[in-house]
Design an enzyme around this catalytic site. Structure first.
Site, PDB file in Angstrom:
ATOM      1  N   HIS A 135      -7.643  -5.489   0.012  1.00 14.52           N
ATOM      2  CA  HIS A 135      -6.380  -4.736   0.123  1.00 14.52           C
ATOM      3  C   HIS A 135      -5.558  -5.203   1.324  1.00 14.52           C
ATOM      4  O   HIS A 135      -4.328  -5.193   1.285  1.00 14.52           O
ATOM      5  CB  HIS A 135      -6.711  -3.246   0.244  1.00 14.52           C
ATOM      6  CG  HIS A 135      -5.508  -2.364   0.227  1.00 14.52           C
ATOM      7  ND1 HIS A 135      -4.591  -2.380  -0.813  1.00 14.52           N
ATOM      8  CD2 HIS A 135      -5.040  -1.430   1.111  1.00 14.52           C
ATOM      9  CE1 HIS A 135      -3.632  -1.490  -0.563  1.00 14.52           C
ATOM     10  NE2 HIS A 135      -3.878  -0.913   0.589  1.00 14.52           N
ATOM     11  N   ASP A 136      -6.237  -5.625   2.385  1.00  8.50           N
ATOM     12  CA  ASP A 136      -5.556  -6.121   3.586  1.00  8.50           C
ATOM     13  C   ASP A 136      -4.714  -7.373   3.336  1.00  8.50           C
ATOM     14  O   ASP A 136      -3.962  -7.789   4.214  1.00  8.50           O
ATOM     15  CB  ASP A 136      -6.583  -6.468   4.677  1.00  8.50           C
ATOM     16  CG  ASP A 136      -6.755  -5.327   5.669  1.00  8.50           C
ATOM     17  OD1 ASP A 136      -5.910  -4.416   5.688  1.00  8.50           O
ATOM     18  OD2 ASP A 136      -7.751  -5.348   6.427  1.00  8.50           O
ATOM     19  N   SER A 192       0.837  -1.195   0.000  1.00  2.00           N
ATOM     20  CA  SER A 192       0.000   0.000   0.000  1.00  2.00           C
ATOM     21  C   SER A 192       0.882   1.259   0.000  1.00  2.00           C
ATOM     22  O   SER A 192       1.744   1.394  -0.859  1.00  2.00           O
ATOM     23  CB  SER A 192      -0.932  -0.054   1.211  1.00  2.00           C
ATOM     24  OG  SER A 192      -1.941   0.896   1.092  1.00  2.00           O
ATOM     25  N   ASP A 236      -8.402  -7.068  -4.275  1.00  2.00           N
ATOM     26  CA  ASP A 236      -8.063  -5.714  -3.821  1.00  2.00           C
ATOM     27  C   ASP A 236      -8.707  -4.697  -4.753  1.00  2.00           C
ATOM     28  O   ASP A 236      -8.239  -4.479  -5.859  1.00  2.00           O
ATOM     29  CB  ASP A 236      -6.536  -5.560  -3.811  1.00  2.00           C
ATOM     30  CG  ASP A 236      -6.074  -4.207  -3.310  1.00  2.00           C
ATOM     31  OD1 ASP A 236      -6.924  -3.331  -3.055  1.00  2.00           O
ATOM     32  OD2 ASP A 236      -4.847  -4.030  -3.169  1.00  2.00           O
TER      33      ASP A 236
END
Lengths: 371, 195
Positions: free
Chosen positions: A348-349, A152, A315
Site C-alpha cells: 500500500h505504501d 489511500s 497492495d
C-alpha cells in the site's frame, strides 16, 4: 526567486452561528484548516491542484519548513519539474478536520469550554473533511480545480470531491484507494482503535495535559505499518536479520530487526500524532461508502471529471479489484476513466515510494489537460 | 506528415469522423491517438502491457489496464461506434467469444489479422519443412505470442458461418494494397464487420 522554505498557513471559518453542519447532523465551528501551497496560482486561476493526505499525513506535502528540515510526505512528487510541477501548477494541501497537525481536531481547544475537545469532538466523515476544504478553495477564490488527487484516504477524499462538487473539478487522480471501506479494512482499524482505548492512559479520551496513551497508539501504528507493506517487501527489507545481537536471546527482548523497526517507527509516531485523532480519522475512513444510498453505478451519475485510477499489484490493504469495480461503474456512466495497475512490491505504501511510474503517469495525464 | 503504418491507414479510412472507438489490445495507443487527431474520435483502449499504458496516457488516450476478455464486460450494448481488434485476435484465448462481445458493445467491429497462408509461408513449409517466419509472422515457434493461426479465407468462413456481415475487406501486401488472390499475396487483412 522562489522562497526555499514552505510555511503552513491557516484559514478559519464557521464561527457560530454559521458552523459547518456535519454529515451526522452535528455542528462544528469555528474550524481552522492548516494548509500549504506550492507554486503560483495563474491569473486565470486554472492551474490549481488540491492534494489530499492519508490517515496520518498532514498539510506538509512538499518542500521543507525553515525550522524542521524533513521534507513533505509527497515531496518526490511535488516540486519544480516533478510530477505535480510547481513551475506550472499551484498545489494546495490542507490538514483534514479531526487531524492534529494544525487543523481543528479533538486536541484543539473547544471555545465553548476553553478545554480540549477530547471525545466531545463530533465524529467527522470523509464528506465533512472535503466540505471543509471546499470552504478553503472558495476562500482562495478558485472556482475550478485542475485536479484533485491523493493516495489511500487522500484518494477517498478526491473521489468524494469529484462526486460532491462535479462542476468544480476537471480531473481526479485516485491512487491506491477504494469506493467504500470493506470488512477487512474496518476490522484492521478496529484493532487499532481498541489498542488505543485499552491503554489505561487513554482515560476516555481525556488525557490532554497528562500522560498520553502512547503504548496503545504505538501498537496502532505497528498494525498500520504492517498493512502498508507487502509480505514480500517486508521480507526483502528485514528477512530474519537480528538486531543488536549475534544470536537469538531466548527471552522477550527484541531479537529481529523487524521488531526494532516497528518499535522505532511507532515511538516516533507517538511523538507526532494524537491518539484521539487516530480514532476519529480511522472512523471517518470506516464510514466511507459512496454507494451507501444507492448502487455503485448510481453513485457516479453526476460525476463529470476525467479520472485516472492507479493501483499497485502488492497492495493488499486496498487491492486492485476494488478500484476495478469502481472503474466498471464509471464506465457504465460513460465517464472518461483510465486505469493502471503498477507492478511493484511495496504494498500500500507504493503511492508514497513508487515515484517513477506515478510521475510519468501524472505528468502525461495533467499535461494533456489544457490550462 | 509522418508515414502511416499500412494497417493504420486502412483502418483510418474505414472510420467515420467523430466516432466513439474502443481499441482492444491498443498497445501504446498510436492508432487511437491518430484517430483522435485525424478523425476527431473519442478514443478508449484496453491493454494488458503495463509499459504500453504509460505511452497511452502520454498520447492522451483513455486506457484501461487489463485483458481483453474481462475488459469488454464493463461496457453496455452498442456503446461504441467501432470496436477495433487489430493484430490482437490471434493472441486471444477465446476469439469467438471476444468477437461476439465486440459486436455487442460496438455497432461495427474492425478486425485486423495476419494471414498465415501468405505465399512465403506456404513456400517455407513446402520447401523448407519448417514453421514459417514472414513479415506478418516474424516469430519463431518458441517465442510467438500467437495462439491462433488463421488465413483470410479462414476468417471469411468464420464470419459466414456465424452470420456476421463483412462490410469491407482490405488486404495489405508488401508495400501496397492487394486486390487479387489476397489469401496468397496479402500478409494481413482488415475486415469491417457488423451483425
Amino acid at each position: 526567486m522562489n522562497d526555499p522554505f514552505v510555511e503552513p498557513q491557516y484559514f478559519t471559518f464557521g464561527h457560530p452561528p454559521d458552523e459547518l453542519v456535519l454529515k451526522s447532523g452535528l455542528k462544528l465551528g469555528p474550524i481552522t484548516l492548516a494548509y500549504e501551497t506550492y507554486g503560483q496560482l495563474n491569473a486565470a486561476k486554472s492551474n490549481a491542484i488540491l492534494v489530499f493526505h492519508a490517515l496520518t499525513g498532514d498539510a506538509h506535502a512538499a518542500g521543507v519548513h525553515q525550522d524542521v528540515q524533513n521534507p513533505g510526505w509527497w515531496d518526490p512528487m511535488i516540486g519544480p519539474a516533478k510530477a505535480f510541477d510547481t513551475a506550472r501548477y499551484f498545489v494546495i494541501c490542507a490538514n483534514v478536520i479531526g487531524g492534529c497537525k494544525g487543523s481543528t481536531g479533538p486536541a484543539s481547544i473547544n471555545p465553548a469550554t476553553n478545554k480540549p475537545y477530547g471525545l466531545s469532538f463530533p465524529v467527522v466523515t470523509i464528506e465533512d473533511m472535503v466540505a471543509a476544504q471546499k470552504r478553503l478553495i472558495d476562500h482562495l477564490g478558485i472556482r475550478q480545480l485542475l485536479c484533485v488527487t491523493g493516495g489511500s484516504m487522500g484518494g477517498l477524499q478526491a473521489l468524494k470531491w469529484s462526486l460532491l462538487y462535479p462542476d468544480t473539478v476537471r480531473s481526479a487522480i485516485l491512487i491506491a484507494t477504494n469506493y467504500r471501506h470493506t470488512a477487512q479494512q474496518i476490522a484492521l482499524h478496529e484493532v487499532a482503535r481498541q489498542a488505543i482505548m485499552s491503554d489505561p492512559d487513554w482515560q476516555g479520551g481525556d488525557y490532554y495535559g497528562k500522560s498520553v496513551p502512547g503504548r496503545g497508539l504505538a501498537v496502532s501504528r505497528m498494525i498500520g505499518h504492517i498493512t502498508y507493506m507487502s509480505e514480500r517487501s517486508m521480507d526483502e527489507k528485514f528477512g530474519r536479520k537480528l538486531k543488536g545481537k549475534e544470536k537469538l536471546g531466548y527471552d522477550f527482548s527484541h531479537d529481529f530487526e523487524v521488531e526494532s523497526y516497528l518499535k522505532y517507527r511507532s515511538d516516533n509516531f507517538v511523538q507526532r500524532f494524537d491518539a484521539n485523532s487516530y480514532l476519529y480519522i480511522s472512523k471517518a475512513l470506516d464510514y466511507f461508502d459512496i454507494a451507501e444510498d444507492s448502487d455503485l453505478q448510481q453513485a457516479f451519475k453526476n460525476a463529470a471529471a476525467k479520472f485516472l485510477i492507479i493501483t499497485f499489484t502488492s497492495d493488499w490493504l486496498y487491492p486492485s479489484y476494488q478500484s476495478k469495480e469502481m472503474v466498471k461503474a464509471m464506465k457504465a456512466n460513460h465517464l472518461d476513466v483510465s486505469f493502471i495497475e503498477i507492478d511493484t512490491n511495496y504494498g500500500h505504501d507504493s503511492f508514497l515510494v513508487e515515484i517513477e511510474g506515478q510521475s510519468k503517469l501524472v505528468k502525461s495525464f495533467l499535461g494533456n489537460l489544457p490550462l | 506528415m509522418e508515414t502511416l503504418r499500412p494497417d493504420h491507414k486502412l483502418i483510418l479510412e474505414m472510420i467515420e469522423p467523430d466516432s466513439h472507438v474502443l481499441d482492444l489490445g491498443c498497445g501504446d495507443g498510436e492508432l487511437l491517438s491518430l484517430l483522435m487527431k485525424r478523425r476527431h474520435c473519442r478514443a478508449t483502449g484496453i491493454e494488458i502491457d503495463e509499459k504500453a499504458i504509460y505511452k497511452c496516457i502520454e498520447h492522451g488516450v483513455t486506457v484501461s489496464h487489463g485483458d481483453i476478455d474481462s475488459g469488454l464486460e464493463d461496457y453496455g450494448d452498442q456503446r461504441f461506434d467501432y470496436v477495433i481488434l487489430n493484430e490482437s485476435l490471434q493472441e486471444i484465448l477465446n476469439p469467438e467469444k471476444v468477437i461476439r462481445e465486440a459486436l455487442r458493445v460496438g455497432k461495427k467491429v474492425i478486425v485486423g489479422i495476419p494471414n498465415f497462408c501468405h505465399i512465403s509461408a506456404r513456400l517455407q513449409i513446402f520447401f523448407l519443412g519448417k514453421v514459417p517466419v514472414t513479415k506478418g509472422l516474424p516469430y519463431k515457434w518458441y517465442n510467438t505470442p500467437n495462439l491462433r493461426f488463421l488465413s483470410i479465407k479462414d476468417f471469411r468462413q468464420f464470419c459466414a458461418e456465424r452470420g456476421i456481415i463483412v462490410q469491407r475487406e482490405r488486404a495489405i501486401g508488401a508495400g501496397q494494397e492487394v486486390f487479387f488472390a489476397r489469401n496468397l499475396f496479402a500478409y494481413a487483412a482488415i475486415f469491417l464487420l457488423r451483425k
